[in-house]
Design an enzyme around this catalytic site. Structure first.
Site, short mmCIF file in Angstrom:
data_model
loop_
_atom_site.label_atom_id
_atom_site.label_comp_id
_atom_site.label_asym_id
_atom_site.label_seq_id
_atom_site.Cartn_x
_atom_site.Cartn_y
_atom_site.Cartn_z
N ILE A 19 0.74 -1.41 0.07
CA ILE A 19 0.03 0.03 0.18
C ILE A 19 0.82 1.31 0.09
CG2 ILE A 19 -1.84 1.32 1.31
CD1 ILE A 19 -2.77 -1.39 0.19
N CYS A 382 -16.79 -16.74 -12.50
CA CYS A 382 -15.92 -17.83 -13.08
C CYS A 382 -16.71 -19.13 -12.42
CB CYS A 382 -14.32 -17.68 -12.69
SG CYS A 382 -13.38 -18.73 -13.48
N LEU A 383 -16.20 -19.88 -11.25
CA LEU A 383 -17.02 -21.06 -10.92
C LEU A 383 -18.38 -20.41 -10.42
CD1 LEU A 383 -17.08 -23.84 -9.81
CD2 LEU A 383 -16.08 -23.08 -7.65
N HIS A 508 -12.87 -12.87 -15.02
CA HIS A 508 -12.75 -12.07 -13.44
C HIS A 508 -12.68 -10.66 -13.58
CE1 HIS A 508 -11.59 -15.69 -11.06
NE2 HIS A 508 -11.39 -16.03 -12.18
N GLU A 510 -13.68 -8.69 -11.49
CA GLU A 510 -12.75 -7.95 -10.38
C GLU A 510 -11.34 -7.44 -10.57
OE1 GLU A 510 -13.53 -11.04 -10.77
OE2 GLU A 510 -12.26 -12.54 -9.39
#
Ligand code: GLN
Length: 536
Positions: A19, A382-383, A508, A510
């Site tokens: 960070i 996804c899954l 994905h 995200e």
């Protein structure tokens, strides 16, 4: 000429080097510099792809298909620029490269050693990004803590690199801890002094100390640290605990970390930091006008880092909607047909997470049946998308034992399976579909509407695919494939007709949500959950 910043860590792990690196990069970027961040991980795995998410958190995938450390996600979310496989190097990779060269006879009969061969390979990898010509500044984060056996070759490589590159062209930022002893009522600097001493033993004088602390550093403490660690007083930077990681760039700005860095690197300060959009995002994040509760159904829920990019995407999408998103982690293993209603009631939306293997699979199917039948917003990733396809086969298409061949290789209805070409590749060494692939969205679909365009590119990490033999059955029954890969016809998105929000993505999303660009699927999922909350 590219300048280099190295970030080391002392005293303990988990101080937040990622960070701090991302925040510094953000400030330098906001002053007009082209910056990238690279992470070295001192473990022997070639990449984190094979690491258990319980141990190491999520595996982040780059555009070029590298499986990397989750810190790269922070770099992208802060900087809004993509990383690549050159941004994450492990000890395993370094040794593999050196050993491959040895087998090719590249060392001409020499004894291959940690110094110089391993350190040379580390230095080569430090330079790769700088020499691309794409960056003014490369920040290299060294994983681990100074003093670890594994970190030694990296510290030595940094020492050599600095010596060879000349003063003013690189600097070392050491991140350290200033603990507060409640009994004494005091902040303590000794651990920091010791960790700087250890760096000095290895030949490195840090230029800047970033001090993690729960209490403000007094002038006296700053002076003491400066004196005992040989740094200027303005190079003692306070890093106080923040309520959100997105505050850290502004906290570092207040401490003038960016100015100190530029001065030491002999770089002009250029413009004042342009951070209006960042501040606007923080304003929305901290002043929500509504709230929703979203369930995240997954198997790794004990360690929230396993779903880091998803929870950060909710923060971005929540801020965009001025809505506080409470994410409730729900272990899929505990969901049964009997208790699904009890466990999921009160939620305004449900996200079924990515994952591998059979554990928790049936619980995910139960969750999806419940939200499909009750018009609760659903997002499958996804899954999670594959589960939605299986659930629909079993409960709507009446294909009773339908499954994914990952869970049941002998299912009579393999609605999710492995493509023939894929099977051959797997036999050769188990590769997955990794990295960015194009996708065409059906005109008029919800997905096309959300994205505001019909050609997109998204990142993947999976082996199994929607089985196109069943395509027509799904279309006719209302679970429509609305995103198709134009190169191989694979289904990438499914969405349910006559449902407020029921979207499954094989990719994905995200991994591409950033502060500057919250992901459209997350934005619209949160908006749908808000609408559902209002109705209730
Ligand atoms: N296990 C599934 C596959 O390999 C899904 C992977 C994932 O969710 N990332 O296809």
């Amino acid at each position: 000429m590219t300048k280099y910043i190295f970030v080391t860590g002392g005293v303990t792990s988990s101080l937040g080097k990622g960070i701090i690196s991302a925040s510094l990069a953000k400030l330098l970027q906001s002053r007009g510099y082209r910056v990238t961040i690279q992470k070295f991980d001192p473990y022997i795995n070639i990449d984190p792809g094979t690491l258990n998410p319980y141990e190491h958190g999520e595996c982040y995938v780059t555009e070029d298909g590298a499986e990397t450390d989750l810190d790269l996600g922070h770099y992208e979310r802060f900087l809004n620029t993509p990383t690549s496989k050159a941004n994450n190097i492990t000890t395993g990779r370094i040794y593999q490269n050196v050993i491959n060269k040895e087998r090719e006879g590249a060392f001409l009969g020499k004894t291959v050693q940690v110094v110089p061969h391993i350190t040379d390979e580390i230095k080569r990898n430090i330079r790769i990004l700088g020499e691309s010509g794409d960056y003014d500044i490369v920040i290299t984060e060294l994983g681990g803590t100074v003093g670890d056996i594994e970190s030694l070759p990296y510290i030595e490589a940094v020492r050599q690199f600095r010596w060879e590159n000349g003063s003013g062209n690189s600097l070392v930022i050491h991140l350290t801890l200033i603990p507060f002893l409640a009994a004494a009522g005091e902040l303590k600097t000794k651990p920091t002094q010791h960790s700087v001493k250890m760096l000095l033993e290895y030949g490195i004088q840090p230029d800047i100390l970033v001090c993690r602390t729960e209490h403000h550093l007094t002038m006296d403490i700053r002076k003491k640290i400066a004196l005992f660690c040989n740094v200027n007083i303005n190079a003692v930077i306070e890093s106080i605990d923040a309520s959100t990681i997105y505050d850290v760039p502004l906290l570092m700005l207040k401490e003038q970390l960016d100015k100190t860095v530029l001065t030491k690197l002999k770089l002009p300060h250029k413009i004042d930091p342009a951070l209006e959009n960042w501040k606007d995002f923080l304003g929305r994040l901290k002043n929500p006008t509504s709230e929703v509760k979203i369930g995240l159904v997954g198997k790794y829920v004990e360690l929230p880092d396993a779903y880091k990019s998803i929870s950060e995407s909710f923060i971005h999408a929540g801020a965009k909607n001025e809505c506080k998103v409470h994410v409730e982690y729900i272990p899929s293993e505990q969901l049964t047909p009997e208790n699904a209603v009890e466990k999921l009631k009160g939620l305004h939306g449900v996200l079924v997470a990515p994952g591998f293997g059979e554990r928790g699979f049936e619980g995910k199917i139960e969750a999806i049946r419940y939200v499909r039948e009750n018009n609760i917003p659903f997002f499958g990733i996804c899954l999670g998308m594959q589960c939605a396809v299986v659930e629909f086969a079993r409960n709507v298409l009446s294909l009773k034992d339908a499954s994914s061949t990952e869970m049941n290789p002998d299912t009579p209805h393999p609605v999710i399976g492995m493509m023939e070409e894929q099977k051959k590749i797997v036999l050769k060494g188990g590769t997955m579909r990794l990295g960015a692939y194009p996708c065409d969205l059906k005109k008029g679909s919800k997905a096309a509407n959300f994205y505001g365009k019909t050609h997109i590119s998204e990142r993947h990490r999976h082996r199994y695919e929607f089985n196109n033999d069943y395509l027509k059955d799904y279309e006719n029954a209302g679970l429509t494939p609305t995103g198709i890969n134009p190169e191989n016809n694979l289904v990438e998105i499914v969405e349910l007709k006559n449902h407020p929000f029921f979207v499954g993505a094989q990719f994905h999303p995200e991994l591409k949500s950033t502060v500057a660009n919250p992901h459209p699927l997350f934005i619209n999922f949160v908006a749908a959950s808000m609408a559902y909350a209002r109705k209730k």
